[in-house]
Design an enzyme around this catalytic site. Structure first.
Site, PDB file in Angstrom:
ATOM      1  N   GLU A   1      53.925  54.884  36.515  1.00  0.00           N
ATOM      2  CA  GLU A   1      52.589  55.208  35.994  1.00  0.00           C
ATOM      3  C   GLU A   1      51.430  54.697  36.851  1.00  0.00           C
ATOM      4  OE1 GLU A   1      51.675  55.310  32.029  1.00  0.00           O
ATOM      5  OE2 GLU A   1      53.365  56.659  31.742  1.00  0.00           O
TER       6      GLU A   1
ATOM      7  N   HIS B   1      42.598  34.480  45.211  1.00  0.00           N
ATOM      8  CA  HIS B   1      41.584  34.182  44.191  1.00  0.00           C
ATOM      9  C   HIS B   1      41.867  34.972  42.905  1.00  0.00           C
ATOM     10  CE1 HIS B   1      37.083  33.479  43.126  1.00  0.00           C
ATOM     11  NE2 HIS B   1      37.753  33.869  42.053  1.00  0.00           N
TER      12      HIS B   1
ATOM     13  N   HIS C   1      36.173  40.378  36.074  1.00  0.00           N
ATOM     14  CA  HIS C   1      36.851  39.591  37.110  1.00  0.00           C
ATOM     15  C   HIS C   1      37.712  38.523  36.436  1.00  0.00           C
ATOM     16  CE1 HIS C   1      37.710  36.761  40.261  1.00  0.00           C
ATOM     17  NE2 HIS C   1      36.969  35.831  39.699  1.00  0.00           N
TER      18      HIS C   1
ATOM     19  N   HIS D   1      41.592  35.866  37.148  1.00  0.00           N
ATOM     20  CA  HIS D   1      42.529  35.298  38.113  1.00  0.00           C
ATOM     21  C   HIS D   1      43.959  35.697  37.738  1.00  0.00           C
ATOM     22  CE1 HIS D   1      39.279  31.964  38.831  1.00  0.00           C
ATOM     23  NE2 HIS D   1      38.901  33.159  39.257  1.00  0.00           N
TER      24      HIS D   1
ATOM     25  N   GLU E   1      28.632  34.485  39.731  1.00  0.00           N
ATOM     26  CA  GLU E   1      28.991  35.745  40.406  1.00  0.00           C
ATOM     27  C   GLU E   1      28.022  36.873  40.041  1.00  0.00           C
ATOM     28  OE1 GLU E   1      31.297  35.878  42.618  1.00  0.00           O
ATOM     29  OE2 GLU E   1      32.913  34.481  42.093  1.00  0.00           O
TER      30      GLU E   1
HETATM   31  O1  2HA Z   1      33.326  32.184  37.217  1.00  0.00           O
HETATM   32  O2  2HA Z   1      36.015  32.981  38.505  1.00  0.00           O
HETATM   33  O3  2HA Z   1      34.991  33.549  40.865  1.00  0.00           O
HETATM   34  C1  2HA Z   1      34.324  31.523  37.860  1.00  0.00           C
HETATM   35  C2  2HA Z   1      35.005  32.409  38.809  1.00  0.00           C
HETATM   36  C3  2HA Z   1      34.379  32.569  40.110  1.00  0.00           C
HETATM   37 ZN    ZN Z   2      37.131  33.818  40.087  1.00  0.00          ZN
END
Ligand code: 2HA
Ligand code: ZN
Length: 267
Positions: A166, A207, A136, A138, A113
């Site tokens: 909040e 995602h 980032h 999940h 990414e």
């Molecule tokens: O790096 O989460 O979006 C693995 C991920 C890709």
């Molecule tokens: Zn991811």
């Protein structure tokens, strides 16, 4: 001068990967983090490895010459803190790509990414000079919510604000949401960066989530807050007997805390 693994930012980043894994938000190789170093931090560590240049097209001009700490492609966040040399590295961003100057041992390289990270840093720096971090992961409940909620920036923001008092104070700029997209390519990078021109959080449908901020703690705090709201939404949306927080009540909160909410969401 120290080894890059001794930088406070690298230690904090490695701790954060483990915390996020403990939250259940970074299964297997899910998630990636990057952190723009300050000039002061750049001077704090020595380079003792042969630099490795990797070509990458269309590098944003406001990042050229900057140094970035970033997690490795395929890294397992459960294991990062005990394998920093292979799973976290420092790159110097150049016009034609980037040079790995520390870490990524055993021929590892930055997350798939990376282009999204570069475009996101670039977009946030344009609107916020204090910006430093892209995280980032999940996060579970916000990902769940993208199966039961309209995928519209304003509607999703309003629902999240309405879950916990909040929220509107923590992210008055709201969230952006992208439809399902292939991850790791230029298209999702550009779409994410476009959303980031007017908010710090982007939800990737089915995602995960991405948050930006001026510190790792700051970006992670945004994800925690959004996900907490999403969790309450998921646990209540089909069994509510109260109306929840009204527009008027949210405006009262903003008034009291001196916060300006994103326009076009509250009446
Ligand atoms: O790096 O989460 O979006 C693995 C991920 C890709
Ligand atoms: Zn991811």
């Amino acid at each position: 001068m120290t080894k890059y693994t001794e930088l406070t930012a690298v230690k904090e980043l490695a701790d954060l990967t483990y915390t996020m894994w403990q939250m259940g938000w970074d299964e297997k190789n899910g998630g990636n983090i990057s952190y723009l170093l300050s000039e002061k931090e750049v001077k704090e560590f020595y380079r003792d490895q042969v630099p490795r240049f990797i070509e990458l097209k269309n590098i944003p001009s406001n990042l050229i010459g900057r140094y970035l700490i970033i997690t490795a492609s395929g890294s397992n966040f459960r294991l990062v803190k005990d394998s920093i040399e292979t799973t976290v590295g420092v790159i110097k961003i150049k016009q034609e790509g980037y040079t790995i100057i520390a870490g990524f041992e055993n021929n590892n390289q930055p997350t798939s990414e990376i282009y999204m990270h570069l475009l996101s840093h670039s977009a946030r720096l344009e609107v916020d000079p204090t910006h430093r971090v892209v995280v980032h992961n999940h996060a579970t409940e916000i990902s769940e919510m993208t199966f039961v909620h309209e995928l519209d920036d304003k509607a999703l923001t309003r629902s999240l604000w309405g879950m916990v008092t909040e929220c509107i104070i923590v992210f008055p700029d709201g969230v952006g949401v992208l439809p399902w997209m292939v991850c790791g390519n230029e298209e999702i990078g550009k779409a994410t960066a476009k959303k980031l021109t007017n908010c710090r959080i982007v939800i990737w449908s089915h995602h995960g989530i991405l948050a930006t901020g001026s510190s790792l703690n700051d970006a992670f705090g945004l994800i925690e807050t959004v996900n907490k709201a999403a969790k309450i939404y998921m646990n209540t949306f089909d069994k509510r007997i109260t109306k929840g927080i009204t527009d008027k009540q949210l405006l009262d909160v903003c008034d009291f805390f001196g916060v300006t909410p994103k326009k076009g969401i509250l009446n």
